[in-house]
Design an enzyme around this catalytic site. Sequence first.
Site, PDB file in Angstrom:
ATOM      1  N   ASN A 106      74.400  29.884   5.504  1.00 40.41           N
ATOM      2  CA  ASN A 106      73.445  30.895   5.053  1.00 40.41           C
ATOM      3  C   ASN A 106      74.104  32.136   4.470  1.00 40.41           C
ATOM      4  OD1 ASN A 106      74.025  30.843   8.015  1.00 40.41           O
ATOM      5  ND2 ASN A 106      73.150  32.893   7.927  1.00 40.41           N
ATOM      6  N   SER A 159      63.088  25.498   7.872  1.00 42.52           N
ATOM      7  CA  SER A 159      62.049  26.539   7.876  1.00 42.52           C
ATOM      8  C   SER A 159      61.315  26.533   6.546  1.00 42.52           C
ATOM      9  CB  SER A 159      62.663  27.934   8.087  1.00 42.52           C
ATOM     10  OG  SER A 159      62.958  28.182   9.439  1.00 42.52           O
ATOM     11  N   ALA A 160      59.998  26.720   6.608  1.00 36.58           N
ATOM     12  CA  ALA A 160      59.189  26.733   5.377  1.00 36.58           C
ATOM     13  C   ALA A 160      59.517  27.921   4.491  1.00 36.58           C
ATOM     14  CB  ALA A 160      57.704  26.730   5.728  1.00 36.58           C
ATOM     15  N   HIS A 161      59.804  29.067   5.093  1.00 35.47           N
ATOM     16  CA  HIS A 161      59.960  30.279   4.288  1.00 35.47           C
ATOM     17  C   HIS A 161      61.251  30.317   3.487  1.00 35.47           C
ATOM     18  CE1 HIS A 161      62.889  32.868   6.589  1.00 35.47           C
ATOM     19  NE2 HIS A 161      62.617  31.968   7.520  1.00 35.47           N
ATOM     20  N   CYS A 204      69.584  37.391   9.767  1.00 35.43           N
ATOM     21  CA  CYS A 204      69.409  37.041  11.175  1.00 35.43           C
ATOM     22  C   CYS A 204      70.444  37.723  12.055  1.00 35.43           C
ATOM     23  CB  CYS A 204      69.496  35.536  11.349  1.00 35.43           C
ATOM     24  SG  CYS A 204      68.263  34.647  10.383  1.00 35.43           S
ATOM     25  N   ALA A 230      63.102  27.241  11.909  1.00 41.54           N
ATOM     26  CA  ALA A 230      64.385  26.619  12.224  1.00 41.54           C
ATOM     27  C   ALA A 230      65.004  27.158  13.507  1.00 41.54           C
ATOM     28  CB  ALA A 230      65.360  26.805  11.060  1.00 41.54           C
ATOM     29  N   GLN A 252      68.812  26.098   4.826  1.00 45.40           N
ATOM     30  CA  GLN A 252      69.184  26.686   3.538  1.00 45.40           C
ATOM     31  C   GLN A 252      69.185  25.668   2.407  1.00 45.40           C
ATOM     32  OE1 GLN A 252      69.673  29.756   2.493  1.00 45.40           O
ATOM     33  NE2 GLN A 252      69.451  30.755   4.488  1.00 45.40           N
TER      34      GLN A 252
END
Length: 409
Positions: free
Chosen positions: A161, A209-211, A336, A77, A189
């Site tokens: 987030n 984002s995949a994670h 982050c 992302a 998110q």
Amino acid sequence: MPPEAIAPIYLDHAATTPLDPRVLEAMMPRFGARFGNPGSRVYHRGLDAEAAVSAARGQLAILLGARPVEITFTSGATESNNLALQGLVGGWGAVGSRLLVSAIEHPSVLAPARQLEARGAELHLLPVDSSGRLCLRSLERHLADNPEGRRTLVAVMHANNELGTIQPVDAIGALCRRHAAVFHCDASQSVGKIPVDLGEIGADLLSLSAHKLYGPMGVGALVVRRRRPRWPVRPLVFGGGQERGVRPGTLNLPGIVGLGAAAELARGDLETEGARLGRLTKTLLDRLRELGGVHVNGSLAHRLPGLLNLSFDGVVAERLQQAVAPRLEISTGSACATGQIGPSYVLQALGLPSHRARGAIRLAIGRWTDERQIDDAASALSAAVRQLRATARRAAPSAAGEATSPAGS
């Protein structure tokens, strides 16, 4: 049993989620015999890799209510957000462009917005209310106040987030359409946790984002809607024709396959898992509220299932985090924003008093969090809060006495 033998309870799923074993199983052949470059379409191995990428693109498109051709795979992302802002506004030309960005956006949106501002774009940070929800009147006022007809990009995340607060994205999308503005939504998110349908949101661009949905790290996507008017995104790097030239470079085949598998799993469990996480979150909050002096930061009515941002009167967040370690793995804010000094800018945007901001922790539960872990976590946090409050009370009279003692006594 020695303390080191007790498995920690992971309560930081907003930072990253563990890789689902079923996702790993789908990825494993792509690390071994079924490797291949999706761009090598002249022999079987390359065609097989290309077919796997196409399948993953389709799996993600179904989850998002998008078309496969609208999906560009990225490293995550952060890259997607940069590509959306810099690729779009950079294509327009920063001078003469406007950016309307919520004050609590992720740093990977705020930083490129600031970069574009330095290059001549007009940047406005939009306020949020005390629950973290965007002030729609402020957005509408800025959208309407555009006599020169400058191109405008609105960037508002789907769910925050740090807080878990869900934004009124459908209303934001409708306002953007009414005023011919482009709407970018960071949904990293929310995707896989609550329904995310691009048609309902009305977003022109969407990042993920995949994670964050039990997929692998290092892969994500930017969705760019193909409808009229078209909003072409210019690449940030050059040197190949992959991903229709928007994001050149050899594709991360195992990661993309993992993202597709994670998207398909999330789609199948979306309703039941959301309800389960909601019940566990309520149980945890109810237990902690027994302490008294517990404040929920953000909206309770509009919140991601599984995420709580809490402040405890008389407790500093970092000390609470240390007190429950290593039994509990929790966060004092966004992973982050590691290394930041002082209160979170997200909490400051809500107008929280400094002691509330200093005492805030984030608890994010996930797919394998169970009732026993919630009970253990509530007990550990309650004990730590009571101990820290008792220590603070004992220290207070001593500090007061020193402050009032006559000099030389």
